[in-house]
Design a protein around this motif. Sequence first.
Motif, PDB file in Angstrom:
ATOM      1  N   TRP A  22      -2.352   8.977  -0.336  1.00 51.79           N
ATOM      2  CA  TRP A  22      -3.052   7.719  -0.757  1.00 51.79           C
ATOM      3  C   TRP A  22      -3.238   7.911  -2.296  1.00 51.79           C
ATOM      4  O   TRP A  22      -3.809   8.856  -2.982  1.00 51.79           O
ATOM      5  CB  TRP A  22      -4.289   7.636  -0.184  1.00 51.79           C
ATOM      6  CG  TRP A  22      -4.969   6.383  -0.502  1.00 51.79           C
ATOM      7  CD1 TRP A  22      -5.794   6.281  -1.683  1.00 51.79           C
ATOM      8  CD2 TRP A  22      -5.126   5.285   0.481  1.00 51.79           C
ATOM      9  NE1 TRP A  22      -6.472   4.883  -1.477  1.00 51.79           N
ATOM     10  CE2 TRP A  22      -5.846   4.266  -0.486  1.00 51.79           C
ATOM     11  CE3 TRP A  22      -4.537   4.820   1.181  1.00 51.79           C
ATOM     12  CZ2 TRP A  22      -6.108   2.937  -0.009  1.00 51.79           C
ATOM     13  CZ3 TRP A  22      -4.760   3.396   1.987  1.00 51.79           C
ATOM     14  CH2 TRP A  22      -5.652   2.789   1.011  1.00 51.79           C
ATOM     15  N   LYS A  39      -8.208   8.256   2.911  1.00 45.62           N
ATOM     16  CA  LYS A  39      -8.202   7.077   3.012  1.00 45.62           C
ATOM     17  C   LYS A  39      -7.410   6.530   4.231  1.00 45.62           C
ATOM     18  O   LYS A  39      -6.138   6.612   4.016  1.00 45.62           O
ATOM     19  CB  LYS A  39      -8.148   6.199   1.659  1.00 45.62           C
ATOM     20  CG  LYS A  39      -9.100   6.331   0.768  1.00 45.62           C
ATOM     21  CD  LYS A  39     -10.197   5.370   0.641  1.00 45.62           C
ATOM     22  CE  LYS A  39     -10.013   4.053   0.487  1.00 45.62           C
ATOM     23  NZ  LYS A  39     -11.111   3.270   0.550  1.00 45.62           N
ATOM     24  N   SER A  40      -7.666   5.680   5.007  1.00 47.61           N
ATOM     25  CA  SER A  40      -6.952   5.169   6.261  1.00 47.61           C
ATOM     26  C   SER A  40      -6.250   6.284   6.663  1.00 47.61           C
ATOM     27  O   SER A  40      -5.068   6.150   7.151  1.00 47.61           O
ATOM     28  CB  SER A  40      -5.878   4.213   5.553  1.00 47.61           C
ATOM     29  OG  SER A  40      -6.843   3.081   5.170  1.00 47.61           O
ATOM     30  N   GLY A  41      -6.949   7.435   6.775  1.00 51.89           N
ATOM     31  CA  GLY A  41      -6.216   8.611   7.328  1.00 51.89           C
ATOM     32  C   GLY A  41      -5.174   9.355   6.634  1.00 51.89           C
ATOM     33  O   GLY A  41      -4.530  10.293   6.945  1.00 51.89           O
ATOM     34  N   ILE A  44       1.948   4.809   0.597  1.00 53.76           N
ATOM     35  CA  ILE A  44       1.704   6.019   1.290  1.00 53.76           C
ATOM     36  C   ILE A  44       2.585   7.193   1.029  1.00 53.76           C
ATOM     37  O   ILE A  44       3.888   6.634   1.600  1.00 53.76           O
ATOM     38  CB  ILE A  44       1.437   5.824   2.880  1.00 53.76           C
ATOM     39  CG1 ILE A  44       0.199   4.850   3.170  1.00 53.76           C
ATOM     40  CG2 ILE A  44       1.187   7.056   3.487  1.00 53.76           C
ATOM     41  CD1 ILE A  44      -1.217   5.295   2.455  1.00 53.76           C
ATOM     42  N   GLU A  76      -4.337   3.074  -5.145  1.00 53.31           N
ATOM     43  CA  GLU A  76      -4.935   1.823  -4.694  1.00 53.31           C
ATOM     44  C   GLU A  76      -6.208   2.349  -4.761  1.00 53.31           C
ATOM     45  O   GLU A  76      -6.945   3.405  -5.107  1.00 53.31           O
ATOM     46  CB  GLU A  76      -4.431   2.012  -3.143  1.00 53.31           C
ATOM     47  CG  GLU A  76      -3.277   1.732  -2.673  1.00 53.31           C
ATOM     48  CD  GLU A  76      -3.041   0.133  -2.688  1.00 53.31           C
ATOM     49  OE1 GLU A  76      -4.027  -0.543  -2.842  1.00 53.31           O
ATOM     50  OE2 GLU A  76      -1.780  -0.407  -3.018  1.00 53.31           O
ATOM     51  N   TRP A 124     -14.077   7.238   1.132  1.00 48.77           N
ATOM     52  CA  TRP A 124     -13.245   8.499   1.555  1.00 48.77           C
ATOM     53  C   TRP A 124     -13.790   8.890   3.055  1.00 48.77           C
ATOM     54  O   TRP A 124     -14.971   8.837   3.531  1.00 48.77           O
ATOM     55  CB  TRP A 124     -13.478   9.505   0.731  1.00 48.77           C
ATOM     56  CG  TRP A 124     -12.541   9.552  -0.520  1.00 48.77           C
ATOM     57  CD1 TRP A 124     -11.731   8.328  -0.682  1.00 48.77           C
ATOM     58  CD2 TRP A 124     -12.553  10.272  -1.721  1.00 48.77           C
ATOM     59  NE1 TRP A 124     -11.042   8.747  -1.950  1.00 48.77           N
ATOM     60  CE2 TRP A 124     -11.631   9.723  -2.745  1.00 48.77           C
ATOM     61  CE3 TRP A 124     -13.262  11.446  -1.989  1.00 48.77           C
ATOM     62  CZ2 TRP A 124     -11.202  10.273  -3.934  1.00 48.77           C
ATOM     63  CZ3 TRP A 124     -13.121  12.030  -3.209  1.00 48.77           C
ATOM     64  CH2 TRP A 124     -12.028  11.469  -4.073  1.00 48.77           C
ATOM     65  N   GLU A 125     -12.832   9.317   3.655  1.00 48.84           N
ATOM     66  CA  GLU A 125     -13.360   9.704   5.075  1.00 48.84           C
ATOM     67  C   GLU A 125     -13.101  11.460   4.712  1.00 48.84           C
ATOM     68  O   GLU A 125     -12.265  11.977   4.137  1.00 48.84           O
ATOM     69  CB  GLU A 125     -12.001   9.497   6.048  1.00 48.84           C
ATOM     70  CG  GLU A 125     -12.214   8.186   6.368  1.00 48.84           C
ATOM     71  CD  GLU A 125     -10.564   7.700   6.411  1.00 48.84           C
ATOM     72  OE1 GLU A 125      -9.744   8.568   6.603  1.00 48.84           O
ATOM     73  OE2 GLU A 125     -10.356   6.511   6.244  1.00 48.84           O
ATOM     74  N   MET A 161       0.773  -1.329   0.151  1.00 46.67           N
ATOM     75  CA  MET A 161       0.032   0.181  -0.265  1.00 46.67           C
ATOM     76  C   MET A 161       0.794   1.185  -0.098  1.00 46.67           C
ATOM     77  O   MET A 161       1.535   1.538   1.064  1.00 46.67           O
ATOM     78  CB  MET A 161      -0.916   0.054   1.257  1.00 46.67           C
ATOM     79  CG  MET A 161      -1.791   1.152   1.351  1.00 46.67           C
ATOM     80  SD  MET A 161      -3.132   1.056   2.760  1.00 46.67           S
ATOM     81  CE  MET A 161      -1.901   1.106   4.268  1.00 46.67           C
TER      82      MET A 161
END
Length: 269
Positions: free
Chosen positions: A135, A53-55, A3, A138, A36-37, A1
Amino acid sequence: MPIRTEAWPQGTPCWIDCQVDDPAKAGEFYAELFGWEIQDGGPESGGYLMAAKSGAAAAGIGPKPEPMAGSPSVWTTYFAVDDADASAEAVARAGGRLVVPAFDVMEFGRMFVAADPTGAVFAVWQARGHNGAAWYSEHGGYVWNELHTHDFDAAKKFYRDIFGYTYTDFDLGDEKYVTFTPPARTESVGGISDDSAARGEPAAYWLTWFQFDDVDAGAKRATELGGTVLQPPTDSPVGRSTLITAPQGEVFGIIDPSKRVGEMPAPTS
């Protein structure tokens, strides 16, 4: 992943955001579609929302700036630069036009919005507190940005002049296509498509592609959320993909690069 934790090299597409009439509604659409957050930057952000995504920062959603009032909703591609003011001068020398002059975005960076000589609008980002997308490549992150233009040669010259790109040509039959590589990179980071044979299309625009693990499910979900599928899911040598119009009118693509069908044409240069 992957980042990303540092600034992107100059000339790399480093950030994407959409300008819409109702950022909150757009945030709801993309949160449902991409997972999304959505984070509100507060009053000082002018209504700009950050998507993660995932912070990890993935994209932005904001209201249309005053120069764009009344214009269609769009996704905008940002290019990393070391010096926004010097890049603005380079844009002018190369025949581009500043739409929004360079300005500071609080402590996060410095940017401007411009149009290339073929009419495509883009932005640049000089990173300070915000490096751009963390991000990417992915599910739910941008994976590719490409220019569609009716003046292929003029576009290639412009972006080479301001970013120093080298190009790799592909013969796609009726369509000419190049990928571009910035001086500090060894791999292609985006593309330019010759749309001169297309009719009824905008003169020039940058298209953002998002990675999506199940394109057919993504097209179905986008429709359920009020979007429109412009192009049914299609197989290709680069992946299974579709084009979507969001409820407020901005167009984007989703693609699953793991689902490849056929052989990619060999580069011609």
